[in-house]
Design an enzyme around this catalytic site. Structure first.
Site, PDB file in Angstrom:
ATOM      1  CG  LEU A 161      51.654  44.144  35.194  1.00 25.10           C
ATOM      2  CD1 LEU A 161      50.748  45.360  35.017  1.00 25.10           C
ATOM      3  CD2 LEU A 161      51.667  43.707  36.657  1.00 25.10           C
ATOM      4  CD  GLN A 190      59.155  40.688  47.464  1.00 22.42           C
ATOM      5  OE1 GLN A 190      58.691  41.758  47.841  1.00 22.42           O
ATOM      6  NE2 GLN A 190      58.415  39.778  46.873  1.00 22.42           N
ATOM      7  N   GLY A 239      46.713  37.112  35.759  1.00 19.71           N
ATOM      8  CA  GLY A 239      46.498  37.040  37.211  1.00 19.71           C
ATOM      9  C   GLY A 239      46.515  38.431  37.812  1.00 19.71           C
ATOM     10  CG  HIS A 240      50.189  40.695  37.890  1.00 25.41           C
ATOM     11  ND1 HIS A 240      51.066  40.085  37.022  1.00 25.41           N
ATOM     12  CD2 HIS A 240      50.774  40.651  39.104  1.00 25.41           C
ATOM     13  CE1 HIS A 240      52.140  39.692  37.686  1.00 25.41           C
ATOM     14  NE2 HIS A 240      51.993  40.015  38.954  1.00 25.41           N
TER      15      HIS A 240
HETATM   16  P1  AMP Z   1      53.839  39.543  42.053  1.00 31.49           P
HETATM   17  O1  AMP Z   1      53.981  40.515  40.936  1.00 31.49           O
HETATM   18  O2  AMP Z   1      54.248  38.149  41.717  1.00 31.49           O
HETATM   19  O3  AMP Z   1      54.447  40.049  43.345  1.00 31.49           O
HETATM   20  O4  AMP Z   1      52.278  39.441  42.331  1.00 31.49           O
HETATM   21  C1  AMP Z   1      51.502  40.582  42.625  1.00 31.49           C
HETATM   22  C2  AMP Z   1      50.145  40.139  43.077  1.00 31.49           C
HETATM   23  O5  AMP Z   1      49.510  39.371  42.057  1.00 31.49           O
HETATM   24  C3  AMP Z   1      50.206  39.228  44.332  1.00 31.49           C
HETATM   25  O6  AMP Z   1      49.158  39.595  45.211  1.00 31.49           O
HETATM   26  C4  AMP Z   1      49.999  37.856  43.742  1.00 31.49           C
HETATM   27  O7  AMP Z   1      49.413  36.941  44.651  1.00 31.49           O
HETATM   28  C5  AMP Z   1      49.047  38.159  42.593  1.00 31.49           C
HETATM   29  N1  AMP Z   1      49.101  37.088  41.597  1.00 31.49           N
HETATM   30  C6  AMP Z   1      50.199  36.595  40.968  1.00 31.49           C
HETATM   31  N2  AMP Z   1      49.865  35.573  40.161  1.00 31.49           N
HETATM   32  C7  AMP Z   1      48.524  35.400  40.284  1.00 31.49           C
HETATM   33  C8  AMP Z   1      47.588  34.498  39.707  1.00 31.49           C
HETATM   34  N3  AMP Z   1      47.945  33.544  38.855  1.00 31.49           N
HETATM   35  N4  AMP Z   1      46.285  34.626  40.060  1.00 31.49           N
HETATM   36  C9  AMP Z   1      45.897  35.579  40.939  1.00 31.49           C
HETATM   37  N5  AMP Z   1      46.733  36.468  41.518  1.00 31.49           N
HETATM   38  C10 AMP Z   1      48.030  36.377  41.199  1.00 31.49           C
END
Ligand code: AMP
Length: 283
Positions: A33, A61, A36-37
């Site tokens: 995390l 995936q 962004g998360h």
């Molecule tokens: P992930 O762990 O990469 O599968 O991401 C989980 C969620 O966090 C997804 O909905 C991503 O789009 C969102 N996410 C990842 N990076 C960012 C970021 N830099 N800004 C906003 N949301 C993000």
């Protein structure tokens, strides 16, 4: 805050919360995390009575030559972040809990027209894996609202379409991209970047900003916008740089309403150390 590893244990908790009339908010993640998360998690916590974050590096995936094995896994730190953000439950199943039938299972396959482009073109089957795991997680968590980042623009569109087509009673809340101070979009995969690779990666946001500026100055021909972006990205391996109409999520030659410029860039850092980054900007 509780960390739950089993589906049946989570269902008991969810049933009890629903009996009490609480709305459930949900943020699906693959962990490692970052801010962004956290922005998604904070939005979720402030908008719902009971909040669940899943941390699951979903094997279905990832393609055979992708980074599933080396994907960063930092569960202990992730749990602390969630606790601090006011999350009620971290759901961290393992693959056999999520995919009990290893031989043959039902899949959710988004329409081909949605996945034969952008990231889906090089990552064949990726969005089947995403849609399937998100459908399962919606059913397991019983969420009323789920939070997704605009950074994964195609994923967001695929999930909204799935929710509509399969009548999920879940509101999809989209959240803006969070960036490092120098503009690099936050990503769990940024940890793969060497300092030199990271410096080169800064061209991505520069190219997106350049396109936005040109568009704001009146340029709406996509060829001109793409040419300008590609000259900023000179020296990088551009998998795609496209402009899409945001309503139809179709490629466009000329911007007539809300559009988004999207790209996937590979940063080559020597054998075995390539990093594929995606980013986008609303125009
Ligand atoms: P992930 O762990 O990469 O599968 O991401 C989980 C969620 O966090 C997804 O909905 C991503 O789009 C969102 N996410 C990842 N990076 C960012 C970021 N830099 N800004 C906003 N949301 C993000």
């Amino acid at each position: 805050m509780k960390t739950v590893y089993g589906i049946s244990e989570l269902r008991v908790i969810v049933d009890e919360q629903k009996k009490q009339g609480r709305t459930i908010g949900f943020v699906p993640t693959m962990g490692a995390l970052h801010s962004g998360h956290i922005s998604l998690i904070e939005k979720c916590v402030s908008g719902n009575d009971f909040n669940i974050v899943s941390i699951f590096v979903n094997p279905t995936q990832f393609g055979p030559n992708e980074d599933f094995n080396k994907y960063p896994r930092t569960l202990d730190a992730d749990i602390k972040i969630c606790e601090k953000a006011g999350v009620d439950v971290v759901f961290a199943p393992n693959a056999s809990e999520m995919y009990a039938d290893t031989k043959e299972a039902t899949l959710v396959c988004p329409p081909y027209s949605l996945v034969d482009k952008l990231c889906g073109k090089s990552r064949v089957g990726h969005f089947d894996g995403v849609a399937t795991v998100v459908a399962k997680l919606f059913n397991i968590t019983g969420c009323k609202r789920a939070y997704f980042g605009e950074k994964d623009a195609q994923q967001l569109f695929v999930i909204k379409k799935m929710v509509q087509d399969l009548n999920f009673d879940v509101e999809i809340v989209s959240c803006p991209i969070v960036r490092e101070p120098d503009g690099l979009a936050m990503s769990s995969r940024n940890t793969y970047l060497t300092p030199e690779g990271r410096t080169r990666a800064l061209k991505i946001y520069k190219a997106l900003l350049c396109v936005k500026k040109l568009y704001e100055q009146g340029e709406n021909e996509v060829k001109a916008l793409r040419d300008a972006a590609l000259s900023v990205l000179d020296g990088l391996d551009v998998e795609y740089f496209d402009v899409y109409d945001l309503n139809s999520f179709e490629e466009t030659d000329r911007i007539v309403s809300t559009a988004v410029a999207l790209c996937a860039i590979k940063i080559h850092q020597g054998k075995g150390y390539d990093v594929r980054l995606i980013d986008n900007i609303r125009l």
